[in-house]
Design an enzyme around this catalytic site. Structure first.
Site, PDB file in Angstrom:
ATOM      1  CG  MET A 133     -20.229   8.059 -51.506  1.00 25.83           C
ATOM      2  SD  MET A 133     -18.546   6.910 -52.072  1.00 25.83           S
ATOM      3  CE  MET A 133     -18.113   7.526 -54.088  1.00 25.83           C
ATOM      4  N   PRO A 134     -23.266   9.359 -49.413  1.00 25.37           N
ATOM      5  CG  PRO A 134     -25.440   9.701 -49.094  1.00 25.37           C
ATOM      6  CD  PRO A 134     -24.393   9.171 -50.291  1.00 25.37           C
ATOM      7  CE1 TYR A 135     -16.837   8.358 -42.800  1.00 25.97           C
ATOM      8  CE2 TYR A 135     -17.857  10.371 -42.500  1.00 25.97           C
ATOM      9  CZ  TYR A 135     -17.082  10.309 -42.386  1.00 25.97           C
ATOM     10  OH  TYR A 135     -16.017   9.566 -40.750  1.00 25.97           O
ATOM     11  CE  LYS A 170     -27.680  12.355 -51.616  1.00 21.80           C
ATOM     12  NZ  LYS A 170     -27.015  12.751 -52.826  1.00 21.80           N
ATOM     13  CG  PHE A 173     -19.055   4.922 -47.322  1.00 22.90           C
ATOM     14  CD1 PHE A 173     -18.247   3.966 -46.729  1.00 22.90           C
ATOM     15  CD2 PHE A 173     -19.316   5.851 -48.463  1.00 22.90           C
ATOM     16  CE1 PHE A 173     -17.672   3.588 -48.071  1.00 22.90           C
ATOM     17  CE2 PHE A 173     -19.343   5.403 -49.602  1.00 22.90           C
ATOM     18  CZ  PHE A 173     -18.172   3.950 -49.526  1.00 22.90           C
TER      19      PHE A 173
END
Length: 73
Positions: free
Chosen positions: A1-3, A41, A47
Site C-alpha cells: 500500500m504505497p503512500y 501497485k 494514497f
C-alpha cells in the site's frame, strides 16, 4: 500500500494561492498511474497526499525560497 506525500509551495494556481483542484487531481492520477506502471501497485490501494506550504515556510540554500529565487536571477 504505497503512500506518496507531495509538498508544493502555495503559489502558481489560478488565484495565486496554490495548485488548482484540477492540477491536484492530475497529480494524484498520474502518480498513482506511475506506481502502477513501474511497480505494479494497485491504484485503489495507493494514497497520495498533497500539502501546500506557505512561501515563508519553505527554504532552500539557507534562505527563504523567495529570497533564494531573487538572488538566482
Amino acid at each position: 500500500m504505497p503512500y506518496v506525500n507531495i509538498k508544493v509551495t502555495r503559489e502558481g494556481g489560478p488565484d495565486g494561492t496554490g495548485p488548482s483542484s484540477d492540477q491536484k487531481a492530475q497529480l494524484i492520477s498520474e502518480v498513482s498511474d506511475l506506481l502502477h506502471r513501474v511497480l505494479g501497485k494497485d491504484p485503489a490501494a495507493t494514497f497520495v497526499v498533497i500539502n501546500e506550504v506557505a512561501m515563508e515556510d519553505w527554504g532552500v540554500g539557507g534562505l527563504p525560497v523567495q529570497e533564494y529565487r531573487n538572488q538566482a536571477q
